[in-house]
Design a protein around this motif. Structure first.
Motif, PDB file in Angstrom:
ATOM      1  N   CYS A 109       3.894  -6.209   9.663  1.00 51.68           N
ATOM      2  CA  CYS A 109       2.955  -7.328   9.642  1.00 51.68           C
ATOM      3  C   CYS A 109       3.672  -8.608   9.255  1.00 51.68           C
ATOM      4  CB  CYS A 109       1.802  -7.061   8.670  1.00 51.68           C
ATOM      5  SG  CYS A 109       2.289  -7.040   6.922  1.00 51.68           S
ATOM      6  N   SER A 110       3.048  -9.724   9.598  1.00 56.48           N
ATOM      7  CA  SER A 110       3.473 -11.041   9.148  1.00 56.48           C
ATOM      8  C   SER A 110       2.205 -11.860   8.988  1.00 56.48           C
ATOM      9  CB  SER A 110       4.415 -11.695  10.167  1.00 56.48           C
ATOM     10  OG  SER A 110       4.743 -13.027   9.769  1.00 56.48           O
ATOM     11  N   VAL A 111       1.867 -12.234   7.754  1.00 57.30           N
ATOM     12  CA  VAL A 111       0.572 -12.877   7.501  1.00 57.30           C
ATOM     13  C   VAL A 111       0.749 -14.114   6.636  1.00 57.30           C
ATOM     14  CG1 VAL A 111      -0.633 -10.676   7.675  1.00 57.30           C
ATOM     15  CG2 VAL A 111       0.075 -11.493   5.432  1.00 57.30           C
ATOM     16  N   LEU A 112      -0.194 -15.049   6.816  1.00 65.27           N
ATOM     17  CA  LEU A 112      -0.239 -16.264   6.017  1.00 65.27           C
ATOM     18  C   LEU A 112      -1.572 -16.341   5.292  1.00 65.27           C
ATOM     19  CD1 LEU A 112       1.198 -18.835   8.595  1.00 65.27           C
ATOM     20  CD2 LEU A 112       2.368 -17.940   6.575  1.00 65.27           C
ATOM     21  N   PRO A 113      -1.583 -16.848   4.034  1.00 63.68           N
ATOM     22  CA  PRO A 113      -2.855 -17.027   3.336  1.00 63.68           C
ATOM     23  C   PRO A 113      -3.634 -18.217   3.914  1.00 63.68           C
ATOM     24  CG  PRO A 113      -1.022 -17.841   2.010  1.00 63.68           C
ATOM     25  CD  PRO A 113      -0.426 -17.200   3.230  1.00 63.68           C
ATOM     26  N   SER A 149      -1.129 -18.321  12.181  1.00 58.73           N
ATOM     27  CA  SER A 149      -0.442 -17.385  13.065  1.00 58.73           C
ATOM     28  C   SER A 149       0.045 -16.172  12.282  1.00 58.73           C
ATOM     29  CB  SER A 149       0.742 -18.073  13.752  1.00 58.73           C
ATOM     30  OG  SER A 149       1.679 -18.521  12.787  1.00 58.73           O
ATOM     31  N   GLY A 150       0.359 -15.102  13.007  1.00 55.44           N
ATOM     32  CA  GLY A 150       0.840 -13.884  12.380  1.00 55.44           C
ATOM     33  C   GLY A 150       0.479 -12.679  13.218  1.00 55.44           C
ATOM     34  N   TYR A 151       0.751 -11.474  12.686  1.00 58.18           N
ATOM     35  CA  TYR A 151       0.459 -10.257  13.449  1.00 58.18           C
ATOM     36  C   TYR A 151       0.343  -9.053  12.522  1.00 58.18           C
ATOM     37  CZ  TYR A 151       5.436  -9.076  12.876  1.00 58.18           C
ATOM     38  OH  TYR A 151       6.667  -8.779  12.353  1.00 58.18           O
ATOM     39  N   VAL A 152      -0.285  -8.014  13.062  1.00 58.94           N
ATOM     40  CA  VAL A 152      -0.227  -6.665  12.491  1.00 58.94           C
ATOM     41  C   VAL A 152       0.137  -5.715  13.635  1.00 58.94           C
ATOM     42  CG1 VAL A 152      -1.732  -6.881  10.483  1.00 58.94           C
ATOM     43  CG2 VAL A 152      -2.750  -6.512  12.728  1.00 58.94           C
ATOM     44  N   GLU A 153       0.991  -4.736  13.335  1.00 57.60           N
ATOM     45  CA  GLU A 153       1.487  -3.830  14.372  1.00 57.60           C
ATOM     46  C   GLU A 153       1.310  -2.379  13.931  1.00 57.60           C
ATOM     47  OE1 GLU A 153       5.069  -4.560  17.097  1.00 57.60           O
ATOM     48  OE2 GLU A 153       5.887  -3.257  15.525  1.00 57.60           O
ATOM     49  N   TYR A 154       0.949  -1.513  14.897  1.00 54.31           N
ATOM     50  CA  TYR A 154       0.657  -0.107  14.631  1.00 54.31           C
ATOM     51  C   TYR A 154       1.505   0.782  15.536  1.00 54.31           C
ATOM     52  CZ  TYR A 154      -3.425  -2.260  12.476  1.00 54.31           C
ATOM     53  OH  TYR A 154      -4.237  -3.031  11.696  1.00 54.31           O
ATOM     54  N   ARG A 155       1.791   1.979  15.053  1.00 55.42           N
ATOM     55  CA  ARG A 155       2.523   2.972  15.840  1.00 55.42           C
ATOM     56  C   ARG A 155       1.608   4.148  16.147  1.00 55.42           C
ATOM     57  NH1 ARG A 155       8.884   3.385  14.804  1.00 55.42           N
ATOM     58  NH2 ARG A 155       9.321   1.162  14.647  1.00 55.42           N
ATOM     59  N   TRP A 186     -15.028 -21.665  15.671  1.00 52.57           N
ATOM     60  CA  TRP A 186     -13.666 -21.633  15.144  1.00 52.57           C
ATOM     61  C   TRP A 186     -12.827 -20.702  16.026  1.00 52.57           C
ATOM     62  CZ3 TRP A 186     -11.781 -24.850  11.595  1.00 52.57           C
ATOM     63  CH2 TRP A 186     -10.577 -24.542  10.932  1.00 52.57           C
ATOM     64  N   PRO A 187     -12.563 -21.087  17.286  1.00 56.89           N
ATOM     65  CA  PRO A 187     -11.882 -20.177  18.217  1.00 56.89           C
ATOM     66  C   PRO A 187     -10.440 -19.903  17.828  1.00 56.89           C
ATOM     67  CG  PRO A 187     -12.086 -22.363  19.179  1.00 56.89           C
ATOM     68  CD  PRO A 187     -12.869 -22.384  17.909  1.00 56.89           C
ATOM     69  N   SER A 188      -9.987 -18.684  18.138  1.00 56.43           N
ATOM     70  CA  SER A 188      -8.605 -18.302  17.884  1.00 56.43           C
ATOM     71  C   SER A 188      -8.115 -17.441  19.037  1.00 56.43           C
ATOM     72  CB  SER A 188      -8.486 -17.537  16.574  1.00 56.43           C
ATOM     73  OG  SER A 188      -7.123 -17.334  16.228  1.00 56.43           O
ATOM     74  N   ASP A 189      -6.884 -17.682  19.479  1.00 54.94           N
ATOM     75  CA  ASP A 189      -6.280 -16.923  20.577  1.00 54.94           C
ATOM     76  C   ASP A 189      -5.550 -15.714  20.001  1.00 54.94           C
ATOM     77  OD1 ASP A 189      -7.178 -18.874  22.337  1.00 54.94           O
ATOM     78  OD2 ASP A 189      -5.315 -20.029  22.194  1.00 54.94           O
ATOM     79  N   ILE A 190      -6.069 -14.520  20.293  1.00 54.78           N
ATOM     80  CA  ILE A 190      -5.505 -13.274  19.777  1.00 54.78           C
ATOM     81  C   ILE A 190      -4.932 -12.482  20.944  1.00 54.78           C
ATOM     82  CG2 ILE A 190      -5.979 -11.152  18.508  1.00 54.78           C
ATOM     83  CD1 ILE A 190      -8.402 -12.637  17.262  1.00 54.78           C
ATOM     84  N   THR A 191      -3.652 -12.175  20.860  1.00 53.89           N
ATOM     85  CA  THR A 191      -2.942 -11.546  21.974  1.00 53.89           C
ATOM     86  C   THR A 191      -2.566 -10.115  21.631  1.00 53.89           C
ATOM     87  OG1 THR A 191      -2.044 -13.685  22.666  1.00 53.89           O
ATOM     88  CG2 THR A 191      -0.934 -11.720  23.495  1.00 53.89           C
ATOM     89  N   LEU A 192      -2.754  -9.229  22.603  1.00 53.12           N
ATOM     90  CA  LEU A 192      -2.336  -7.841  22.459  1.00 53.12           C
ATOM     91  C   LEU A 192      -0.962  -7.651  23.079  1.00 53.12           C
ATOM     92  CD1 LEU A 192      -2.981  -4.773  21.858  1.00 53.12           C
ATOM     93  CD2 LEU A 192      -3.746  -4.669  24.240  1.00 53.12           C
ATOM     94  N   SER A 270       2.579 -18.298  17.326  1.00 56.31           N
ATOM     95  CA  SER A 270       2.833 -19.568  16.635  1.00 56.31           C
ATOM     96  C   SER A 270       2.611 -20.778  17.538  1.00 56.31           C
ATOM     97  CB  SER A 270       4.263 -19.594  16.080  1.00 56.31           C
ATOM     98  OG  SER A 270       5.208 -19.417  17.131  1.00 56.31           O
ATOM     99  N   ASP A 271       2.677 -20.567  18.863  1.00 53.21           N
ATOM    100  CA  ASP A 271       2.454 -21.677  19.798  1.00 53.21           C
ATOM    101  C   ASP A 271       1.105 -21.572  20.499  1.00 53.21           C
ATOM    102  OD1 ASP A 271       3.022 -19.478  21.321  1.00 53.21           O
ATOM    103  OD2 ASP A 271       4.485 -20.465  22.631  1.00 53.21           O
ATOM    104  N   ALA A 272       0.192 -20.759  19.983  1.00 51.43           N
ATOM    105  CA  ALA A 272      -1.129 -20.601  20.595  1.00 51.43           C
ATOM    106  C   ALA A 272      -1.905 -21.910  20.536  1.00 51.43           C
ATOM    107  CB  ALA A 272      -1.914 -19.503  19.888  1.00 51.43           C
ATOM    108  N   ALA A 273      -2.710 -22.174  21.563  1.00 50.17           N
ATOM    109  CA  ALA A 273      -3.525 -23.390  21.586  1.00 50.17           C
ATOM    110  C   ALA A 273      -4.558 -23.367  20.464  1.00 50.17           C
ATOM    111  CB  ALA A 273      -4.220 -23.518  22.945  1.00 50.17           C
TER     112      ALA A 273
END
Length: 298
Positions: A109-113, A149-155, A186-192, A270-273
């Motif tokens: 993961c990589s997260v920001l408060p 910006s940030g992510y969570v990743e699963y295996r 409050w739209p957010s672009d979430i990418t898979l 990080s570059d999402a609209a």
């Protein structure tokens, strides 16, 4: 006698693997009993008996009918089972194999408060402290969130043998954006991403908090309540997001391998609209009783 085909072997075997469930079948014999009567006969608590009866019912080994006072009456369905063992690769698989991953079992993961984790009974770790995302108790999370910006990743494991043709891979999750408290606009672009391949982006229109989530615990009084359920369907020729065709890599591009994990990542780039974080819901929060669901279509 009941014939159990290869695709039902695991489900039947799991139902028969519990000592209490075998005792339930034994106690029912050729008679019908209520859950209360089973409790008395087995010396077990009502929730324990009900859960095990439900497992047997799902496997087709017990049937239930409404009795007086809405109490279930339980009947053993069969006296004998004929188990048919698989003869060819993939015969023991369902047409669809599903794996549901708890939202707290991310491997990277990589997260920001502002960020945080919540379980069924309370917050996990310290809110707005990214270090909480590395605590062991993160596995109990039913909701996680981070800002910007940030992510969570699963295996995920791959249950489909290499000699079986995979016709589709589907990923679904309940998601929304992340605002302080909540913000419906409050739209957010979430990418898979799957195995590093950028599959497609969804844009929840807000961080929804005006109405209580159907599954959201009573102790969670304010803030994000639920999300939208999104499904990415990756086929041999097309990618669809909630049924709509989208640009993205097809199944053969994912580099799936029987002996290697499948990496599933939800990211706000990080570059999402619209770079406004995300909320990811488990089966105990929001409106949909599921974690991250990965479906294999063969």
């Amino acid at each position: 006698m009941k014939r159990i085909p290869p695709a039902r072997l695991q489900e039947t075997a799991k139902a028969l693997s519990g000592d209490l469930r075998l005792r339930i079948l034994e106690t029912l014999g050729d008679q019908t009993m209520s859950v209360t009567e089973l409790m008395a006969a087995l010396g077990a608590a009502q929730p324990t008996v009900s859960i095990n009866v439900q497992i047997l019912e799902q496997a087709g080994l017990v049937t239930t009918t409404p009795g007086s006072n809405r109490e279930k009456r339980c009947t053993r369905t069969y006296d004998s089972l004929l188990l048919e063992l698989p003869r060819s690769p993939g015969e023991a698989l369902h047409e669809r194999e599903e794996i549901s991953m708890p939202v707290g079992l991310y491997t990277d993961c990589s997260v920001l408060p502002p960020c945080g984790l919540a379980g069924k009974e309370g917050l996990l770790g310290c809110p707005d402290d990214p270090r909480s995302f590395f605590l062991p108790e993160r596995s109990e999370a039913e909701l996680l969130w981070f800002s910007e910006s940030g992510y969570v990743e699963y295996r995920f494991p791959n249950p489909v043998p290499p000699e079986v043709e995979l016709k589709g891979l589907r990923v679904s999750a309940e998601l929304c954006s992340e605002a302080m408290g909540f913000h419906e606009d409050w739209p957010s672009d979430i990418t898979l991403f799957v195995n590093g391949c950028r599959i497609g982006t969804v844009t929840p229109s807000g961080d929804y908090g005006e109405e209580k989530g159907k599954l959201t615990p009573s102790w969670w009084l304010y803030g994000t309540q639920y999300g939208n359920l999104y499904e990415w369907d990756i086929g041999p020729d097309t990618v669809r997001i909630n049924g709509e065709e989208a640009d993205g890599p097809v199944l053969s591009s994912l580099g799936l391998h029987y002996h290697k994990p499948i990496l599933i990542r939800f990211e706000v780039e990080s570059d999402a609209a619209n770079r406004r974080g995300l909320n990811l819901f488990g089966q105990g929060f929001g409106n949909h009783a599921q974690g991250i669901k990965l479906t294999f279509v063969k």
